[in-house]
Design a protein around this motif. Structure first.
Motif, PDB file in Angstrom:
ATOM      1  N   LEU A  86       0.828  -1.207   0.000  1.00 24.40           N
ATOM      2  CA  LEU A  86       0.000   0.000   0.000  1.00 24.40           C
ATOM      3  C   LEU A  86       0.859   1.252   0.000  1.00 24.40           C
ATOM      4  O   LEU A  86       0.535   2.246  -0.669  1.00 24.40           O
ATOM      5  CB  LEU A  86      -0.933  -0.008   1.210  1.00 24.40           C
ATOM      6  N   LEU A  87       1.952   1.226   0.744  1.00 18.09           N
ATOM      7  CA  LEU A  87       2.882   2.361   0.768  1.00 18.09           C
ATOM      8  C   LEU A  87       3.409   2.648  -0.624  1.00 18.09           C
ATOM      9  O   LEU A  87       3.430   3.795  -1.087  1.00 18.09           O
ATOM     10  CB  LEU A  87       4.047   2.056   1.718  1.00 18.09           C
ATOM     11  N   PHE A  88       3.827   1.602  -1.322  1.00 20.60           N
ATOM     12  CA  PHE A  88       4.343   1.768  -2.683  1.00 20.60           C
ATOM     13  C   PHE A  88       3.270   2.303  -3.620  1.00 20.60           C
ATOM     14  O   PHE A  88       3.509   3.229  -4.389  1.00 20.60           O
ATOM     15  CB  PHE A  88       4.886   0.448  -3.215  1.00 20.60           C
ATOM     16  N   ALA A  89       2.080   1.690  -3.573  1.00 18.84           N
ATOM     17  CA  ALA A  89       1.001   2.093  -4.476  1.00 18.84           C
ATOM     18  C   ALA A  89       0.628   3.558  -4.275  1.00 18.84           C
ATOM     19  O   ALA A  89       0.401   4.293  -5.241  1.00 18.84           O
ATOM     20  CB  ALA A  89      -0.218   1.200  -4.261  1.00 18.84           C
ATOM     21  N   GLU A  90       0.589   3.991  -3.023  1.00 23.65           N
ATOM     22  CA  GLU A  90       0.269   5.393  -2.742  1.00 23.65           C
ATOM     23  C   GLU A  90       1.382   6.304  -3.217  1.00 23.65           C
ATOM     24  O   GLU A  90       1.132   7.358  -3.801  1.00 23.65           O
ATOM     25  CB  GLU A  90       0.037   5.577  -1.236  1.00 23.65           C
ATOM     26  N   HIS A  91       2.615   5.887  -2.988  1.00 27.14           N
ATOM     27  CA  HIS A  91       3.779   6.687  -3.377  1.00 27.14           C
ATOM     28  C   HIS A  91       3.833   6.899  -4.885  1.00 27.14           C
ATOM     29  O   HIS A  91       4.222   7.965  -5.364  1.00 27.14           O
ATOM     30  CB  HIS A  91       5.057   5.997  -2.890  1.00 27.14           C
ATOM     31  N   HIS A  92       3.426   5.880  -5.658  1.00 25.03           N
ATOM     32  CA  HIS A  92       3.494   5.956  -7.113  1.00 25.03           C
ATOM     33  C   HIS A  92       2.118   6.177  -7.757  1.00 25.03           C
ATOM     34  O   HIS A  92       1.992   6.114  -8.982  1.00 25.03           O
ATOM     35  CB  HIS A  92       4.133   4.687  -7.684  1.00 25.03           C
ATOM     36  N   ASN A  93       1.113   6.394  -6.923  1.00 23.53           N
ATOM     37  CA  ASN A  93      -0.242   6.689  -7.413  1.00 23.53           C
ATOM     38  C   ASN A  93      -0.731   5.614  -8.385  1.00 23.53           C
ATOM     39  O   ASN A  93      -1.189   5.898  -9.499  1.00 23.53           O
ATOM     40  CB  ASN A  93      -0.283   8.071  -8.089  1.00 23.53           C
ATOM     41  N   ILE A  94      -0.640   4.368  -7.934  1.00 24.03           N
ATOM     42  CA  ILE A  94      -1.039   3.228  -8.762  1.00 24.03           C
ATOM     43  C   ILE A  94      -2.414   2.723  -8.334  1.00 24.03           C
ATOM     44  O   ILE A  94      -2.700   2.597  -7.134  1.00 24.03           O
ATOM     45  CB  ILE A  94       0.013   2.105  -8.660  1.00 24.03           C
TER      46      ILE A  94
END
Length: 261
Positions: A86-94
């Motif tokens: 979730l951290l990654f997805a939010e960081h990259h707006n995926i």
């Protein structure tokens, strides 16, 4: 943090920064070309919270900003896996779908015979196969291609589940070693928390790649480069490569000596 990562990551990134930048652009363009040639609109990737899936999804995001889907599929997983995904997805707006497969797993295992005598790996490997079923559902629904997350290190050793995480339409990072994937991750600005976490397959609690393989990624990197490593480690690597060759091949097809006609 892993010793080889702590001592080697910064110098690796500095030495290969320009090459990593070029590779990021090249792989992203390749993904775009492959998807368009297939007549599809975008890609779907299973987000495990690890660096490989993050790199693959980030590469796709560069060329399909609105049609890159990440699917998070906890299945009796460590809480950190979902948190990091979730951290990654939010960081990259995926775009993300989040499906807990624990009940599905329980339902399936409950219908199997002799599970008490079954090996832990046979049961654990159900998880990535369930996840791949979900990915192909979304791929067909949205007219996407499934991106595999295996790197060169995993592919050579057969360190993946056959017809699980080893199943995919495209393998964007299969020519890059684990160390090279870290260089790509830096270039793609993957969150530091993901970069520093010990690599794990995420199907058995507490398991790490290096513990299960029996050698370190640093030793594997030296093997790929033809550098000196112990005979014991060299034998372990070559044994894994040999016994898992079937994972990298299509199933054998019987060819009759004579035609039936």
């Amino acid at each position: 943090m892993l010793k080889w990562l702590e001592k080697g990551l910064t110098s690796l990134y500095v030495d290969t920064h320009s090459k990593a930048e070029m590779m990021v652009e090249s792989v992203s363009d390749w993904i775009k070309q492959q998807v368009e040639e297939a007549g599809c609109k975008g890609t779907v990737t299973g987000l495990s919270g690890g660096i490989d899936s993050a790199v693959v999804a980030a590469l796709s995001k560069r060329v399909f900003p609105e049609d890159t889907l990440g699917v998070i599929m906890p299945c009796y997983s460590e809480p950190r896996d979902e948190e990091d995904a979730l951290l990654f997805a939010e960081h990259h707006n995926i775009n993300v779908k989040n499906l807990d497969l624990s009940e599905t797993y329980d339902s399936m295992v409950g219908k199997l015979d002799d599970t008490e005598s079954t090996s832990k790996m046979a049961l654990a490997n159900i998880k990535p196969r369930l996840r791949m079923t979900v990915l192909y559902y979304y791929a067909q629904t949205y007219k996407y291609l499934v991106l595999g997350t295996s790197n060169k290190s995993e592919l050579i050793l057969g360190y993946f589940t056959k017809y699980g995480d080893g199943a995919a339409d495209l393998l964007p990072i299969a020519t890059f070693t684990k160390m090279e994937v870290y260089a790509l991750a830096r270039q793609l600005e993957i969150p530091e928390r993901l970069i520093k976490r010990p690599p794990t397959a995420g199907i058995i609690s507490g398991q790490t790649d290096e513990d299960e393989m029996g050698f370190t990624y640093d030793e594997l990197e030296k093997y790929f480069k033809g550098e000196q490593i112990s005979k014991d480690v060299k034998n372990k690597i070559e044994r894994l490569e040999r016994i898992n060759a079937h994972k990298r091949s299509m199933p054998p097809i019987y060819t009759p000596k004579e035609s039936l006609n």
